[in-house]
Design an enzyme around this catalytic site. Structure first.
Site, short mmCIF file in Angstrom:
data_model
loop_
_atom_site.label_atom_id
_atom_site.label_comp_id
_atom_site.label_asym_id
_atom_site.label_seq_id
_atom_site.Cartn_x
_atom_site.Cartn_y
_atom_site.Cartn_z
CE LYS A 1 -4.44 1.02 0.24
NZ LYS A 1 -5.61 0.19 -0.16
CG ASP B 1 -7.41 3.33 -0.68
OD1 ASP B 1 -7.84 2.18 -0.60
OD2 ASP B 1 -7.52 4.14 0.28
#
Ligand code: NDP
Ligand code: 2IT
Length: 445
Positions: free
Chosen positions: A125, A165
């Site tokens: 991430k 995201d």
């Protein structure tokens, strides 16, 4: 207790000031006690200690120039958490609340989520504390180009494949991809969520929200229920919320509320999803605007009140820890019977406890929202083949993946004596594949 208590203590000691990361790790380790008992070889090989430590953490300066000609400095992150089953894979989040602890919690969750998809993707991430809200397209482009100039040194189609995201959608992916290609002279599937004319997959935009609804369908079907006629509250009004709303409506639900970080709208006769798309995707405005299109809807300031709306199903699709124990109690008192996390970790541990104690069906994020990353992996697959599948082909694959995830989580929960506990099931099923791969690959890999 317990074999894994020491691991948890070490995580807290080695990662001070990162409560979201501690929360995500605690939830997983709590589910894995019985796995540790049944697999002493994993304990001996240090799998638990290794899996909570990122393989690599990259932090960098992102300088850029705003429209007034002023120099701005943000901080960039990429946490490459685990590559045992495939290249690191996971989104980029641009939001002012981003710091290392948020990226670590998201990267950690991503390991198990990606494993659950059944596809060969590791966990990672990234993101930045950059706030795209209120910025011009040019400012967003300047920022993305500077961010990618540094990030490009660490990623690649077989190494690490970022995606979107919070705060990172099609526009941002376009600027990031353009800069990567410019720097490397290489047209490659290094990002997912790309535009349809330059390597993107049909249905990736819809995938997280649609996949969430396919998961919920399975979860409630097991109890003889369906979306038909159900009143549904969805939090957020971004990518995940919009397409969850669309699919829930197609499946016969009445979606009655959505929100953003400023407030929520309640539209008892049903949300008009085209209006929401216009406001959020095209105009980039606040959800409050909805009432100027639909005067019979009601807008309220602040997000907390959305959980006071009586509903059968709630799909939290905004951000972490948005539903606390008190909100959960209100939902239960109002007859809500199913919750599935479209966002990552939107329910606090107290909320999850309230749901479990009251027999509310609960689909944890790493299972319920895995449709997005699964479709990203399908995008990688199409890029490798230099081929594209139709919307229907991708959507059918997505539906089957979500069904398999539900099944896999249910079976793992049962096998480990925790029938109906999908939190435990998701953690165990996600862990087993990664643990097996780490074990097989030896320690100094
Ligand atoms: P978007 O940026 O498209 O939308 C985010 C939405 O959540 C917006 O409505 C935003 O409101 C709201 N929100 C964000 N932060 C807060 C906050 N602190 N308080 C209240 N509301 C907030 O992001 P996505 O829809 O892509 O992501 C939503 C969630 O889903 C995140 O948890 C993400 O990690 C998760 N997720 C996303 C996937 C994807 O494919 N995109 C896949 C799997 C999970 P505002 O505009 O006011 O900020
Ligand atoms: O949380 C997530 O799974 C995502 N933001 C999607 C990641 C991806 O690589 O598609």
């Amino acid at each position: 207790m317990k074999i894994l208590e020491k691991t948890m203590k070490n995580v807290i000691k080695r990662n001070p000031g990162e409560p979201e990361f501690h929360q995500a790790v605690r939830e997983v380790l709590e589910s894995l006690e019985m796995v540790a008992e049944r697999h002493p070889e994993y304990v001996e090989a240090g799998i638990f200690e290794r899996i909570v430590e990122p393989e690599r953490q990259i932090m960098f300066r992102v300088p850029w120039i705003n429209d007034k000609g002023e120099v701005q400095i943000n901080r960039g992150f990429r946490v490459q958490f685990n590559s045992a089953i495939g290249p690191y894979k996971g989104g980029l989040r641009f939001h002012p609340s981003v710091y290392l602890g948020i990226i670590k919690f998201l990267g950690f969750e991503q390991i198990f989520k990606n494993s659950l998809t059944g596809l060969p993707i590791g966990g990672g991430k990234g993101g930045s504390d950059f706030d795209p809200k209120g910025k011009s397209d040019k400012e967003v482009m300047n920022f993305c180009q500077s961010f990618m100039t540094e990030l490009s040194k660490y990623i690649g189609e077989n190494t690490d494949v970022p995606a979107g995201d919070i705060g990172v959608g099609g526009r941002e992916i376009g600027y990031l991809f353009g800069q990567y290609k410019r720097l490397n002279n290489n047209f490659t599937g290094v990002l997912t969520g790309k535009g349809l004319t330059w390597g993107g997959s049909l249905a990736r935009t819809e995938a997280t929200g649609y996949g969430l609804c396919y998961f919920v369908e399975e979860m409630i079907k097991a109890k003889g229920k369906s979306f038909k006629g159900a009143n549904v509250v969805i939090t957020g009004s971004g990518n995940v919320a919009i397409y969850a709303c669309k699919k829930a409506q197609e499946l016969g639900a009445n979606v009655i509320a959505l929100c953003d970080s400023n407030g929520y709208i309640h539209h008892a006769c049903g949300i008009n999803v085209d209006t929401v798309k216009q406001i959020k995707e095209i105009d980039r405005k606040r959800i409050k605007e909805y009432i100027s299109y639909h005067p019979d809807a009601v807008y309220s300031d602040g997000c907390d009140g959305i959980c006071n709306i009586k509903c059968d199903i709630i799909l939290p699709c905004a951000t972490q820890n948005e539903i606390d124990g008190q909100a959960a109690k209100t939902l239960v008192a109002n007859g809500c019977y199913a919750v599935a996390e479209g966002a990552n970790m939107p329910c606090t541990p107290e909320a999850v406890k309230v749901f479990r104690e009251n027999g509310v069906l609960f689909g944890p994020g790493k299972a319920a929202n895995a449709g997005g990353v699964a479709t990203s992996a399908l995008e990688m697959c199409q890029n490798s083949m230099r081929y594209t599948w139709s919307f229907e082909e991708v959507d059918t694959k997505l539906k089957n993946i979500m069904k398999d995830i539900y099944q896999g989580c249910s079976e793992a929960a049962k096998e480990y004596g925790q029938e109906n506990n999908l939190v435990a099931g998701a953690n165990i099923a996600g862990f087993m594949k990664v643990a097996e791969a780490m074990y097989a690959q030896g320690i100094a890999y």
